[in-house]
Design an enzyme around this catalytic site. Sequence first.
Site, short mmCIF file in Angstrom:
data_model
loop_
_atom_site.label_atom_id
_atom_site.label_comp_id
_atom_site.label_asym_id
_atom_site.label_seq_id
_atom_site.Cartn_x
_atom_site.Cartn_y
_atom_site.Cartn_z
N GLU A 94 12.28 -3.91 -2.14
CA GLU A 94 11.16 -4.32 -2.96
C GLU A 94 10.66 -3.17 -3.81
O GLU A 94 10.76 -2.01 -3.43
CB GLU A 94 10.04 -4.86 -2.07
CG GLU A 94 10.48 -6.17 -1.44
CD GLU A 94 9.51 -6.71 -0.40
OE1 GLU A 94 9.32 -7.93 -0.39
OE2 GLU A 94 8.96 -5.93 0.38
N CYS A 107 6.14 1.64 -7.99
CA CYS A 107 6.35 2.11 -6.62
C CYS A 107 7.75 1.64 -6.22
O CYS A 107 8.01 0.45 -6.17
CB CYS A 107 5.27 1.49 -5.73
SG CYS A 107 5.52 1.84 -3.98
N CYS A 114 14.38 1.39 6.89
CA CYS A 114 13.98 2.78 7.11
C CYS A 114 14.36 3.18 8.52
O CYS A 114 14.30 2.39 9.45
CB CYS A 114 12.46 2.92 6.93
SG CYS A 114 11.89 4.64 6.90
N CYS A 118 7.50 4.51 12.02
CA CYS A 118 6.04 4.62 11.96
C CYS A 118 5.43 3.31 12.45
O CYS A 118 5.79 2.23 11.98
CB CYS A 118 5.59 4.94 10.54
SG CYS A 118 6.32 6.46 9.90
N CYS A 121 3.73 0.65 9.94
CA CYS A 121 4.41 0.30 8.68
C CYS A 121 5.38 -0.86 8.89
O CYS A 121 6.19 -0.85 9.81
CB CYS A 121 5.17 1.52 8.16
SG CYS A 121 6.05 1.20 6.63
N CYS A 339 0.92 -0.66 0.21
CA CYS A 339 1.63 0.33 1.02
C CYS A 339 1.87 -0.18 2.42
O CYS A 339 0.94 -0.62 3.09
CB CYS A 339 0.78 1.59 1.18
SG CYS A 339 0.95 2.76 -0.11
N1 SAH Z 1 8.64 7.22 3.88
C1 SAH Z 1 7.79 7.70 2.86
C2 SAH Z 1 7.50 6.72 1.75
C3 SAH Z 1 7.20 5.28 2.13
S1 SAH Z 1 5.64 4.88 2.83
C4 SAH Z 1 6.51 8.24 3.45
O1 SAH Z 1 6.33 8.12 4.66
O2 SAH Z 1 5.71 8.81 2.74
C5 SAH Z 1 4.44 5.09 1.58
C6 SAH Z 1 3.04 5.37 2.10
O3 SAH Z 1 2.46 4.19 2.70
C7 SAH Z 1 3.02 6.43 3.18
O4 SAH Z 1 1.95 7.31 2.97
C8 SAH Z 1 2.77 5.60 4.44
O5 SAH Z 1 2.25 6.36 5.46
C9 SAH Z 1 1.85 4.54 3.92
N2 SAH Z 1 1.75 3.35 4.77
C10 SAH Z 1 2.69 2.82 5.56
N3 SAH Z 1 2.23 1.70 6.16
C11 SAH Z 1 0.96 1.53 5.72
C12 SAH Z 1 -0.02 0.52 5.93
N4 SAH Z 1 0.21 -0.51 6.73
N5 SAH Z 1 -1.21 0.66 5.30
C13 SAH Z 1 -1.44 1.69 4.45
N6 SAH Z 1 -0.53 2.64 4.19
C14 SAH Z 1 0.65 2.57 4.81
#
Ligand code: SAH
Length: 346
Positions: A94, A107, A114, A118, A121, A339
């Site tokens: 996406e 974005c 991935c 995390c 996420c 995000c």
């Molecule tokens: N792997 C990379 C890029 C993808 S995530 C990274 O970790 O930076 C992009 C951003 O979204 C990151 O800062 C991540 O921590 C944040 N993120 C992930 N899940 C989220 C959520 N449910 N709500 C808000 N931000 C989130």
Amino acid sequence: MPETKKDIRALTREQLRHFFVSKGDKAFRGNQVYEWLWQKSAYSFDGMTNLSKETRQMLEDYFVINHIRVDQMQRSNDGTIKNAVQLHDDLVVESVLIPTDTRTTACVSSQVGCSLDCKFCATARLKRMRNLNPDEIYDQVVAIDNQSKLYFDRPLSNIVFMGMGEPLMNYNNVLKAIDKITSPDGLGMSPKRITVSTSGVPKMIKKMADEGVKFNLAVSLHSAIDELRTSIMPFNATFPLSDLRESLQYWYQKTKKRITYEYVVWEGINDTQKDVDALVKFCRFAPSKVNLIEYNPIDDGEFSQASEEAIQRYVHTLEKNHITVTIRRSRGKDIDAACGQLANKG
Ligand code: SAH
């Protein structure tokens, strides 16, 4: 004729020129084709109208043009557009267009799924299926640039690598894509308008610094306390904060570029003064700013956004310590484009 056709977009300009010479044609044909592929985003040989029919047929015999297809486009109430992008092997990633009054940000994804885990996420629930290749990353940017022109009457202004995947675990392809995005042969965008966001892979941060890259670095920190960070971002056990910190100091020494820390404050997880103090301390190691991101719930609700009071505690303490802090409100939530929501609801 070859048995399997090659993806023509894997060839450099030089290799294309070579190909034509090897077929007894002129080298400059290679330039023409290169322009069709990269400046005019041609998706078929048939469309390359300044080539003869024979030349087009020859290209057809030797090559394919692998390209992405925007399969589904959803528009949010706030103008955000989410694209489901279908790849040549039918996998889907996406990418999101985020408009504000003054800019349009793309974005983009760097991997299908991935490999990090995390806990907050949605993408983490898809296992990593493969890396995107440079043109699949580039194509997402081109598609969003076109949407920006079509719907907002202006070209794309910024790019963030905050879609699916961990860009530094697909380092070479991400850098190749950025080269093309910034090159006059491609989109000619300034690297200052590009931000690569990482969970923090120290070795790769150092490598980037050594290579003198000109784009911006954002690190998804979320906690400056090892134990806590490991519990929400398990790979922190392998790349602890001390290593991350050292790599960021190195980054700053080499690039003189300030680092952005992305940080979500969750209720009952990282919302105490102790958490804030640890962050302040971490920020002292290299010039940085903090971007407090609003939490976007993914379905099962183990995490929830902290109270306004807790967030203000962060803002207040950071400011008191002369650390720049901004609050980023979420966009495109209604279509799961915010995000961490990509991949939500299949
Ligand atoms: N792997 C990379 C890029 C993808 S995530 C990274 O970790 O930076 C992009 C951003 O979204 C990151 O800062 C991540 O921590 C944040 N993120 C992930 N899940 C989220 C959520 N449910 N709500 C808000 N931000 C989130």
